[in-house]
Design a protein around this motif. Structure first.
Motif, mmCIF file in Angstrom:
data_model
loop_
_atom_site.group_PDB
_atom_site.id
_atom_site.type_symbol
_atom_site.label_atom_id
_atom_site.label_comp_id
_atom_site.label_asym_id
_atom_site.label_seq_id
_atom_site.Cartn_x
_atom_site.Cartn_y
_atom_site.Cartn_z
ATOM 1 N N LYS A 60 0.696 -1.255 -0.013
ATOM 2 C CA LYS A 60 -0.008 0.118 0.132
ATOM 3 C C LYS A 60 0.870 1.302 0.009
ATOM 4 N N PRO A 61 0.517 2.199 -0.873
ATOM 5 C CA PRO A 61 1.297 3.458 -0.944
ATOM 6 C C PRO A 61 1.286 4.179 0.390
ATOM 7 N N SER A 62 2.226 5.011 0.770
ATOM 8 C CA SER A 62 2.439 5.998 1.815
ATOM 9 C C SER A 62 1.881 7.245 1.344
ATOM 10 N N VAL A 63 0.916 7.776 2.262
ATOM 11 C CA VAL A 63 0.536 9.317 2.177
ATOM 12 C C VAL A 63 1.493 10.298 2.387
ATOM 13 N N LYS A 64 2.102 11.063 1.467
ATOM 14 C CA LYS A 64 3.030 12.144 1.752
ATOM 15 C C LYS A 64 2.601 13.515 1.686
ATOM 16 N N SER A 65 3.391 14.557 2.196
ATOM 17 C CA SER A 65 2.931 15.620 2.161
ATOM 18 C C SER A 65 3.224 16.283 0.690
ATOM 19 N N HIS A 66 2.821 17.445 0.350
ATOM 20 C CA HIS A 66 2.891 18.211 -0.941
ATOM 21 C C HIS A 66 3.457 19.654 -1.027
ATOM 22 N N LYS A 67 3.757 20.012 -1.822
ATOM 23 C CA LYS A 67 4.177 21.472 -2.135
ATOM 24 C C LYS A 67 3.337 21.980 -3.422
ATOM 25 N N ALA A 68 3.443 23.230 -3.813
ATOM 26 C CA ALA A 68 2.418 23.692 -4.740
ATOM 27 C C ALA A 68 2.999 22.957 -6.037
ATOM 28 N N TYR A 69 4.265 22.676 -6.252
ATOM 29 C CA TYR A 69 4.642 22.113 -7.676
ATOM 30 C C TYR A 69 3.926 20.811 -7.977
ATOM 31 N N ILE A 70 3.835 20.082 -6.897
ATOM 32 C CA ILE A 70 3.083 18.704 -7.111
ATOM 33 C C ILE A 70 1.758 18.939 -7.629
ATOM 34 N N THR A 172 12.970 18.047 -11.732
ATOM 35 C CA THR A 172 12.446 19.104 -11.165
ATOM 36 C C THR A 172 12.062 18.865 -9.528
ATOM 37 N N THR A 173 12.487 19.766 -8.612
ATOM 38 C CA THR A 173 12.031 19.462 -7.450
ATOM 39 C C THR A 173 10.920 20.013 -6.967
ATOM 40 N N ASP A 174 10.033 19.424 -5.832
ATOM 41 C CA ASP A 174 8.904 20.024 -5.464
ATOM 42 C C ASP A 174 9.215 21.351 -4.734
ATOM 43 N N GLY A 175 7.981 22.214 -4.627
ATOM 44 C CA GLY A 175 8.492 23.212 -4.229
ATOM 45 C C GLY A 175 7.670 24.692 -4.840
ATOM 46 N N GLU A 176 7.483 25.739 -4.328
ATOM 47 C CA GLU A 176 6.751 26.918 -4.884
ATOM 48 C C GLU A 176 7.078 27.149 -6.350
ATOM 49 N N GLU A 177 8.424 26.853 -6.826
ATOM 50 C CA GLU A 177 8.741 27.194 -8.374
ATOM 51 C C GLU A 177 9.211 25.971 -9.069
ATOM 52 N N GLY A 178 9.608 25.016 -8.131
ATOM 53 C CA GLY A 178 10.227 23.646 -8.625
ATOM 54 C C GLY A 178 11.814 24.007 -9.233
ATOM 55 N N LYS A 179 12.675 23.666 -8.879
ATOM 56 C CA LYS A 179 13.979 23.975 -8.904
ATOM 57 C C LYS A 179 14.522 22.746 -9.975
ATOM 58 N N VAL A 180 15.228 23.174 -11.239
ATOM 59 C CA VAL A 180 15.640 21.997 -12.097
ATOM 60 C C VAL A 180 16.913 21.507 -11.427
ATOM 61 N N LEU A 181 17.346 20.230 -11.321
ATOM 62 C CA LEU A 181 18.484 19.857 -10.824
ATOM 63 C C LEU A 181 19.224 19.303 -12.081
ATOM 64 N N ASP A 182 20.496 19.177 -12.325
ATOM 65 C CA ASP A 182 21.322 18.494 -13.481
ATOM 66 C C ASP A 182 21.911 17.337 -13.035
ATOM 67 N N LEU A 183 21.658 16.427 -13.925
ATOM 68 C CA LEU A 183 22.343 15.127 -13.666
ATOM 69 C C LEU A 183 23.680 15.129 -14.423
ATOM 70 N N ASP A 184 24.812 14.938 -13.550
ATOM 71 C CA ASP A 184 25.940 14.993 -14.202
ATOM 72 C C ASP A 184 26.299 13.674 -14.939
ATOM 73 N N GLU A 185 27.640 13.589 -15.584
ATOM 74 C CA GLU A 185 28.179 12.752 -16.448
ATOM 75 C C GLU A 185 27.823 11.200 -15.696
ATOM 76 N N SER A 186 27.752 10.902 -14.538
ATOM 77 C CA SER A 186 27.582 9.807 -14.051
ATOM 78 C C SER A 186 26.055 9.693 -13.598
ATOM 79 N N PHE A 187 25.318 10.259 -14.105
ATOM 80 C CA PHE A 187 23.885 10.381 -13.933
ATOM 81 C C PHE A 187 23.383 10.532 -12.467
ATOM 82 N N LYS A 188 24.203 11.028 -11.701
ATOM 83 C CA LYS A 188 23.941 11.434 -10.214
ATOM 84 C C LYS A 188 23.604 12.780 -10.012
#
Length: 270
Positions: A60-70, A172-188
């Motif tokens: 069963k899935p867990s209920v998680k909190s949210h922010k505006a981006y979700i 893209t992160t959760d949040g009021e605006e949603g920050k874009v994260l870069d994957l590096d060459e190792s996909f991290k």
């Protein structure tokens, strides 16, 4: 008479194209126990949950909190939660997260040892926390995930076991605006991602979604088919009869009440 038949034919063609181009949402129901290895479908896509010894919370899935981006992705749902101050149950927007117990691995046929995927060995996981999304049409997938920092995140085509380049995956992160994260060459990722990943898909291809050395959390996806049909325009008088779907990706009728997806847009019917 020929003109009448032509108009009818065009109307049916328009309805067919509209159904194929409707965004589909697949999210989890908090009262359903999901099973590893099983496939769950919408009209134009399907999700297979990776084979695992067991899923957390008995599936069963867990209920998680949210922010505006979700809320803006179509992946949030109305869930009854307890108010910490009053103790009363209240309906809130939340997302439902499916979690697994083991990291994604497979057995290397040469060494007979468990190994993780990398772009060189192309050994996709056969056990652990992974998800397979299959698109019946070309389009775009927006998947909700939780990925720990410094873990390699992959989207891998099933046909040739090649991973999509890091530049083809928007994180893209959760949040009021949603920050874009870069994957590096190792996909991290440099920091933990609780949010979404977005990538293009081709018709009929299946895509593995997972991270190595960790258990990816997953709270569903929105699949939006491409609008490129090869037909310049069809003048439809009304789109009110277009298929509508609930947030679980199930087709609903005209008497449905609640949040539904129609013509690629979220609609609230009270």
């Amino acid at each position: 008479m020929k003109k009448i038949f032509t108009l009818i034919s065009m109307a049916f063609m328009a309805m067919s194209i509209n159904a194929q181009n409707t965004a589909q949402v697949l999210v989890f129901d908090e009262n359903t126990a999901y099973e590893a290895g099983k496939t769950y479908t919408t009209d134009n896509s399907e999700l297979t949950i990776g084979v695992d010894a067991s899923l957390k919370n008995n599936g069963k899935p867990s209920v998680k909190s949210h922010k505006a981006y979700i809320l803006g992705t179509g992946l949030s749902q109305k869930v009854n939660v307890k108010n910490a101050e009053t103790g009363e149950m209240e309906e809130k927007d939340r997302y439902l997260l499916l979690e697994a117990n083991t990291n994604p691995t497979t057995v290397d046929p040469e060494t007979e040892k468990n190994v993780s995927y990398n772009p060189d060995n192309k050994l996709v996981p056969t056990v652990g926390a992974y998800y397979i999304i299959k698109a019946k049409a070309a389009g775009k997938v927006l998947a909700g995930v939780v990925v720990n920092a410094d873990k390699s995140l992959y989207v891998v085509k099933a046909s040739d076991k090649e991973c999509l380049p890091a530049s083809a995956i928007t994180c893209t992160t959760d949040g009021e605006e949603g920050k874009v994260l870069d994957l590096d060459e190792s996909f991290k990722l440099s920091e933990k991602l609780t949010g979404t990943i977005e990538f293009d898909v081709v018709a009929g291809e299946s895509y593995y979604v997972f991270c190595t050395g960790s258990k990816i959390g997953f709270f569903g996806y929105v699949f939006t088919p491409s609008t490129e049909t090869g037909i310049n325009s069809i003048n439809a008088e009304s789109t009110a009869e277009a298929p509508a779907y609930n947030l679980a990706g199930q087709k609903v009728g005209k008497n449905f009440k609640g949040i539904m997806i129609q013509n690629g847009k979220k609609v609230v019917i009270k």
